[in-house]
Design a protein around this motif. Sequence first.
Motif, PDB file in Angstrom:
ATOM      1  N   SER A  10      -4.014  -5.635   4.845  1.00  0.00           N
ATOM      2  CA  SER A  10      -3.253  -5.193   3.678  1.00  0.00           C
ATOM      3  C   SER A  10      -4.193  -5.072   2.484  1.00  0.00           C
ATOM      4  O   SER A  10      -5.188  -5.799   2.387  1.00  0.00           O
ATOM      5  N   GLN A  11      -3.890  -4.139   1.589  1.00  0.00           N
ATOM      6  CA  GLN A  11      -4.705  -3.990   0.385  1.00  0.00           C
ATOM      7  C   GLN A  11      -4.705  -5.292  -0.409  1.00  0.00           C
ATOM      8  O   GLN A  11      -5.736  -5.693  -0.945  1.00  0.00           O
ATOM      9  N   LYS A  44      -8.790   2.873   0.733  1.00  0.00           N
ATOM     10  CA  LYS A  44      -7.383   2.493   0.577  1.00  0.00           C
ATOM     11  C   LYS A  44      -6.539   3.513   1.322  1.00  0.00           C
ATOM     12  O   LYS A  44      -6.817   4.707   1.270  1.00  0.00           O
ATOM     13  N   GLN A  45      -5.511   3.026   1.999  1.00  0.00           N
ATOM     14  CA  GLN A  45      -4.628   3.879   2.783  1.00  0.00           C
ATOM     15  C   GLN A  45      -5.417   4.846   3.672  1.00  0.00           C
ATOM     16  O   GLN A  45      -5.304   6.066   3.527  1.00  0.00           O
ATOM     17  N   GLU A  50      -3.049   7.155  10.781  1.00  0.00           N
ATOM     18  CA  GLU A  50      -1.948   8.091  11.042  1.00  0.00           C
ATOM     19  C   GLU A  50      -2.117   8.790  12.391  1.00  0.00           C
ATOM     20  O   GLU A  50      -1.187   9.452  12.862  1.00  0.00           O
ATOM     21  N   LYS A  58      -0.888   0.410  13.194  1.00  0.00           N
ATOM     22  CA  LYS A  58      -0.266   0.682  11.895  1.00  0.00           C
ATOM     23  C   LYS A  58       1.032  -0.107  11.755  1.00  0.00           C
ATOM     24  O   LYS A  58       1.329  -0.661  10.693  1.00  0.00           O
ATOM     25  N   GLN A  63       1.690  -2.832   4.785  1.00  0.00           N
ATOM     26  CA  GLN A  63       1.374  -1.660   3.967  1.00  0.00           C
ATOM     27  C   GLN A  63       1.556  -1.992   2.493  1.00  0.00           C
ATOM     28  O   GLN A  63       2.398  -2.825   2.173  1.00  0.00           O
ATOM     29  N   PRO A  64       0.864  -1.389   1.580  1.00  0.00           N
ATOM     30  CA  PRO A  64      -0.230  -0.464   1.843  1.00  0.00           C
ATOM     31  C   PRO A  64      -1.437  -1.212   2.403  1.00  0.00           C
ATOM     32  O   PRO A  64      -1.636  -2.391   2.116  1.00  0.00           O
ATOM     33  N   CYS A  65      -2.221  -0.507   3.202  1.00  0.00           N
ATOM     34  CA  CYS A  65      -3.368  -1.139   3.838  1.00  0.00           C
ATOM     35  C   CYS A  65      -4.671  -0.588   3.273  1.00  0.00           C
ATOM     36  O   CYS A  65      -4.680   0.372   2.505  1.00  0.00           O
ATOM     37  N   SER A 104      -8.604   9.275   2.833  1.00  0.00           N
ATOM     38  CA  SER A 104      -7.576   8.374   2.341  1.00  0.00           C
ATOM     39  C   SER A 104      -6.290   9.153   2.120  1.00  0.00           C
ATOM     40  O   SER A 104      -6.314  10.330   1.754  1.00  0.00           O
ATOM     41  N   GLU A 106      -4.169   7.971  -0.058  1.00  0.00           N
ATOM     42  CA  GLU A 106      -3.818   7.606  -1.423  1.00  0.00           C
ATOM     43  C   GLU A 106      -4.070   8.780  -2.360  1.00  0.00           C
ATOM     44  O   GLU A 106      -5.139   9.402  -2.302  1.00  0.00           O
TER      45      GLU A 106
END
Length: 110
Positions: A10-11, A44-45, A50, A58, A63-65, A104, A106
């Motif tokens: 996680s972030q 980030k993200q 995906e 995932k 999240q956000p990761c 990313s 983001e």
Amino acid sequence: MTTYHYVLASQRFLLEEEPLDEVLRERVRNYQEQNKEIDFWLVKQPAFIEAPEFAEIKAKCPQPCAAIISKNSEFITWLKLRLEYVVKGEFEAPSSSIPDPIASLEAVSS
């Protein structure tokens, strides 16, 4: 194709709970002293999660990761041992499901 190694978490964990900025600054300084090209990125993200092959990972990652992605497997193994609460893995890119290994999701603010 190139193999990329990563740690994912996680972030909040990577960016707030761990003194990661200190670790990365020291690594950059070390690379500069050795005239070595930077081969790791904090993303980030990360878009690679995906890809269909990462659906299970995932789903398990808060999240956000964020991820630290590197071409250096030893650095990622060291980070995994140091950080403990991260997922470690690898992927090959560019590929049809991962065209840009350090992309990313983001939004970039202007």
